[in-house]
Design a protein around this motif. Structure first.
Motif, PDB file in Angstrom:
ATOM      1  N   ASP A  19       9.226  -5.398   6.663  1.00 24.36           N
ATOM      2  CA  ASP A  19       8.626  -6.683   7.032  1.00 24.36           C
ATOM      3  C   ASP A  19       8.734  -7.679   5.893  1.00 24.36           C
ATOM      4  O   ASP A  19       8.915  -8.872   6.104  1.00 24.36           O
ATOM      5  CB  ASP A  19       7.141  -6.489   7.400  1.00 24.36           C
ATOM      6  N   ASP A  30       0.830  -1.205   0.000  1.00 27.06           N
ATOM      7  CA  ASP A  30       0.000   0.000   0.000  1.00 27.06           C
ATOM      8  C   ASP A  30       0.861   1.250   0.000  1.00 27.06           C
ATOM      9  O   ASP A  30       1.843   1.327   0.731  1.00 27.06           O
ATOM     10  CB  ASP A  30      -0.898   0.036   1.244  1.00 27.06           C
ATOM     11  N   GLY A  31       0.472   2.194  -0.781  1.00 31.32           N
ATOM     12  CA  GLY A  31       1.189   3.456  -0.769  1.00 31.32           C
ATOM     13  C   GLY A  31       2.200   3.573  -1.885  1.00 31.32           C
ATOM     14  O   GLY A  31       2.748   4.636  -2.139  1.00 31.32           O
ATOM     15  N   THR A  72       4.680  10.197   8.374  1.00 24.28           N
ATOM     16  CA  THR A  72       4.374   8.956   9.100  1.00 24.28           C
ATOM     17  C   THR A  72       3.877   7.884   8.146  1.00 24.28           C
ATOM     18  O   THR A  72       4.191   6.708   8.300  1.00 24.28           O
ATOM     19  CB  THR A  72       3.311   9.202  10.191  1.00 24.28           C
ATOM     20  N   GLU A  73       3.111   8.313   7.139  1.00 23.82           N
ATOM     21  CA  GLU A  73       2.645   7.320   6.148  1.00 23.82           C
ATOM     22  C   GLU A  73       3.824   6.731   5.376  1.00 23.82           C
ATOM     23  O   GLU A  73       3.873   5.538   5.090  1.00 23.82           O
ATOM     24  CB  GLU A  73       1.637   7.977   5.195  1.00 23.82           C
ATOM     25  N   ASP A  83       6.743   6.429   6.584  1.00 18.96           N
ATOM     26  CA  ASP A  83       7.361   5.499   7.537  1.00 18.96           C
ATOM     27  C   ASP A  83       6.638   4.156   7.546  1.00 18.96           C
ATOM     28  O   ASP A  83       7.266   3.096   7.637  1.00 18.96           O
ATOM     29  CB  ASP A  83       7.350   6.093   8.955  1.00 18.96           C
ATOM     30  N   ASP A  84       5.289   4.213   7.430  1.00 15.75           N
ATOM     31  CA  ASP A  84       4.508   2.976   7.382  1.00 15.75           C
ATOM     32  C   ASP A  84       4.908   2.138   6.177  1.00 15.75           C
ATOM     33  O   ASP A  84       5.089   0.919   6.280  1.00 15.75           O
ATOM     34  CB  ASP A  84       3.003   3.292   7.302  1.00 15.75           C
ATOM     35  N   VAL A  85       5.053   2.798   5.035  1.00 14.44           N
ATOM     36  CA  VAL A  85       5.439   2.078   3.811  1.00 14.44           C
ATOM     37  C   VAL A  85       6.815   1.439   4.015  1.00 14.44           C
ATOM     38  O   VAL A  85       7.035   0.272   3.701  1.00 14.44           O
ATOM     39  CB  VAL A  85       5.462   3.046   2.595  1.00 14.44           C
ATOM     40  N   THR A  86       7.727   2.223   4.585  1.00 17.25           N
ATOM     41  CA  THR A  86       9.077   1.710   4.829  1.00 17.25           C
ATOM     42  C   THR A  86       9.031   0.488   5.742  1.00 17.25           C
ATOM     43  O   THR A  86       9.709  -0.523   5.501  1.00 17.25           O
ATOM     44  CB  THR A  86       9.940   2.806   5.488  1.00 17.25           C
ATOM     45  N   ALA A  87       8.169   0.585   6.780  1.00 18.75           N
ATOM     46  CA  ALA A  87       8.050  -0.531   7.718  1.00 18.75           C
ATOM     47  C   ALA A  87       7.482  -1.769   7.032  1.00 18.75           C
ATOM     48  O   ALA A  87       7.958  -2.893   7.243  1.00 18.75           O
ATOM     49  CB  ALA A  87       7.168  -0.121   8.895  1.00 18.75           C
ATOM     50  N   ALA A  88       6.468  -1.557   6.155  1.00 13.74           N
ATOM     51  CA  ALA A  88       5.870  -2.677   5.426  1.00 13.74           C
ATOM     52  C   ALA A  88       6.911  -3.336   4.533  1.00 13.74           C
ATOM     53  O   ALA A  88       7.001  -4.572   4.448  1.00 13.74           O
ATOM     54  CB  ALA A  88       4.676  -2.174   4.601  1.00 13.74           C
TER      55      ALA A  88
END
Lengths: 246, 435
Positions: free
Chosen positions: B277, B119-120, B266-267, B269-274
């Motif tokens: 993973d 996503d993103g 922050t979004e 960052d979410d993409v980076t975290a995904a």
């Protein structure tokens, strides 16, 4: 002058010392500079405080001028107990009511005469224009106006002491404290300075408290208070008191 | 005592002992000078780096690669053991990127699908391998030439012309300005719109020539190496290279992921975290350049530390100067107190003297630093650093100059506090004794 007022409304004395004691240190090192000194100086009086070196005469002057607090007893200025006054009020009192003349002049050598004379007015917070005008008047009355712009260091001894007197007079004080005012001057100049101080007392009614060990100077005052080892041993105005203290 | 009289007296007193004041001012001068120079140097270099980074990095782009064993090793004990089954030898990509740190495994097609599914992420471009041999223009000779395969994510620092049009089907090039003379261009403007010829050799050894239009001329930059080429040209160069041979195209090590428009930090960052993973490491270009900025900040910090040491020494100088002054003026202080000056005003008077010394020292130091810095900066920019275009080595920012003056005045005030309070505590009768 006080005789003109009605006895019932007699003004309080300018300065009053009630059972004053001042000691330094404690225990074996305790030194009593003043012991149970009582003294009353009326407005317009000229008083000499006489005594040898170490007799406590300077300490008495400091305590009377509220430069120092007594260990015991109290000082009243125009009837007000000095202890009841705040530090701020004491500063105001010294600034408005008292003038100081010291043996060693304490002039700021690099400043002009007029800047030295305006110091109490500057401290009082007067504007520059007003205080310079007042200083010029005082300097003129002491024949020092032509020296107004000169640096204090360039003056002769007599001129220096007259500058000091001008400084003491600038704030229109009701009392002038003079600590050995002629101690640093030759006798001729010293006599001139003495004349000046006495004329201020006579003509302007300024109360004069002169601390000295010079008997001749003391003799010119209305009253002589003699101190020895912190005690009054004679007071020419109060022979009864003198008897009592012995 | 009126405040203006206090200030006037303080300033006059400061100059009463000229030699002593001068020496103290000199000490502060050294501190102010050093602090100003180093701050300006830090600001100048940082702002240069920042311009370079800003010019270089398009927004909303992540550089994605497989997590390297080195990355993983950071979380375990030491490097991973070599396993012939799962590990392949990794090699740097031709026309390699200056940004890629550790060498990573190439991304497989599955990897690319997995990344695109997150996503993103709205688009994905594997960084293609391109290799070029030479470039020429008209009758000029042939010069070695390299295309930056990441041109898609870079925004060139242009001297003339326009940025690459990634959507265009015509071949476009942004030419580094050091090619201008070699390719017989009179100026950057002269080069814009010209056709240049690019030569390359495919993997079978056959040579090809392509013609491309110069749309812009870029300044030399710390980070971008080589010429920029638009998508159409990169695709063409890449397919020419493989000469139509199936499987000859090595898989990309790095893919460029385009983020959806308007993502917040922050979004992102979410993409980076995904991505993390899923076994990929993703970085914005700013992330990758962060280390450079950190180093600059570190160097500036060390230099500033020296300046602070100089200032601390100067502070003791102020303490000393004022203590001597208080000592010398014992009687004057006593007299002023006898005449009814409050302790608070005495404190203010001596503090103002300290601040006067501080202000004089800092203004002189800052002024001298600006003169010297501008001189050295101009000399270096004309000489040894001429290649770093757009670099002004010392950036004197009004706010930081003001900051230096305020800091030093504050140090002066603090140093003056001890002598000033000693003066304020003095008892008039002690000061006036002379027997």
């Amino acid at each position: 002058m006080s005789s003109l007022t009605a006895p019932a409304a007699a003004p309080p004395p300018a300065l009053e010392a009630v059972h004053l004691s001042k000691h330094y240190g404690s225990g074996a090192n305790r030194f009593d500079a003043l012991s149970d000194v009582s003294l009353s100086i009326a407005a317009g009086e000229c008083v000499a405080i006489v005594g040898k070196s170490g007799s406590g005469k300077s300490t008495l002057m400091h305590v009377l001028a509220v430069l120092d607090a007594p260990s015991e007893g109290e000082v009243r200025i125009h009837g007000t107990n000095a202890r009841s006054l705040s530090a701020r009020a004491l500063n105001r009192l010294r600034n408005r009511e008292f003038g100081f003349v010291f043996q060693q002049f304490f002039l700021n050598a690099q400043q002009s005469v007029i800047d030295n004379v305006t110091l109490p007015l500057t401290i009082a917070g007067q504007r520059r224009g007003a205080r310079r005008e007042r200083a010029r008047d005082v300097l003129a009355s002491l024949d020092l106006l032509e020296k107004a712009a000169a640096k204090a260091i360039t003056l002769s001894g007599g001129q220096k002491q007259r500058t000091v007197i001008a400084r003491a007079l600038a704030g229109s004080p009701s009392v002038i404290f003079a600590d050995e005012p002629t101690g640093n001057l030759d006798s001729a100049t010293g006599a001139l300075v003495e004349d000046l101080l006495f004329s201020l007392n006579r003509e302007q009614g300024i109360t004069l408290v002169i601390v000295t060990h010079d008997d001749e100077l003391a003799a010119r005052c209305d009253r002589q208070v003699v101190l020895r080892d912190g005690r009054i041993v004679s007071d020419s105005a109060a022979p009864v008191l003198e008897e009592a203290s012995r | 005592m009126r405040t203006i009289d206090l200030a006037r007296t303080a300033i006059a007193n400061t100059f009463r002992s000229k030699l002593r004041t001068t020496l103290t001012v000199l000490a502060l001068f050294v501190g102010a000078f050093t602090l100003t120079i180093t701050t300006a140097l830090g600001a100048g270099v940082s702002s240069y780096i920042e311009t370079q980074v800003n010019a270089f990095a398009a927004d909303n782009v992540l550089l994605v690669q497989a997590q390297t064993d080195a990355t993983l090793a950071a979380e375990s004990d030491g490097p991973a053991e070599w396993d012939p089954e799962s590990s392949t030898s990794s090699n740097a990509q031709a026309g390699g990127t200056p940004l890629a740190g550790a060498q990573a495994e190439p991304l497989t097609d599955d990897d690319l699908d997995a990344i695109a599914a997150i996503d993103g992420i709205s688009g994905l471009d594997p960084v293609r391998t391109v290799s070029t041999d030479w470039v020429s223009h008209d009758e000029s000779g042939q010069f070695e030439f390299a295309v930056n395969p990441q041109s898609a994510v870079t925004v060139a620092d242009l001297e003339a012309g326009a940025q690459l049009d990634q959507g265009s089907s015509s071949f476009q090039v942004v030419l580094p300005n050091d090619y201008l003379e070699a390719l017989d261009f009179d100026s950057a403007d002269d080069a814009v719109g010209a056709e240049i010829t690019i030569g390359m050799t495919d993997i079978t050894g056959e040579t090809h020539e392509l013609t491309a239009e110069v749309v812009g001329v870029s300044r030399s930059s710390l980070f971008a190496s080589g010429a920029g080429a638009n998508n159409a040209l990169v695709t063409e160069l890449s397919s020419l290279r493989t000469a139509g041979i199936e499987g000859a195209d090595e898989n990309s090590v790095i893919a460029i992921a385009y983020l959806d428009d308007g993502l917040s930090t922050t979004e992102i960052d979410d993409v980076t975290a995904a991505l993390d993973d899923a076994g990929f490491s993703a970085q914005t270009i700013e992330d990758q350049l962060g280390i450079v900025t950190t180093i600059i900040a570190g160097i500036t910090g060390v230099l500033n530390a020296f300046a602070i040491v100089a200032l601390i020494a100067a502070a003791f100088g102020i303490v000393n100067t004022l203590l001597m002054s208080v000592q010398e003026r014992t009687r004057e202080i006593g007299l002023m107190k006898a005449m009814g000056m409050s302790s608070g005003r005495i404190f203010t008077l001596f503090s103002l003297e300290a601040i006067t010394i501080g202000v004089i020292g800092s203004l002189l130091g800052v002024g001298a630093a600006m003169l010297v810095g501008s001189g050295i900066g101009a000399a270096l920019a004309a000489g040894p650093l001429a290649e770093l275009e757009g670099l002004s080595l010392f950036a004197f920012e009004p706010l930081s100059l003001l900051g230096v003056v305020l800091l030093i005045s504050a140090i002066a005030f603090v140093s003056g506090a001890l002598p000033a309070s000693r003066a304020a505590r003095q008892r008039p009768i002690e000061s006036l004794r002379y027997e």
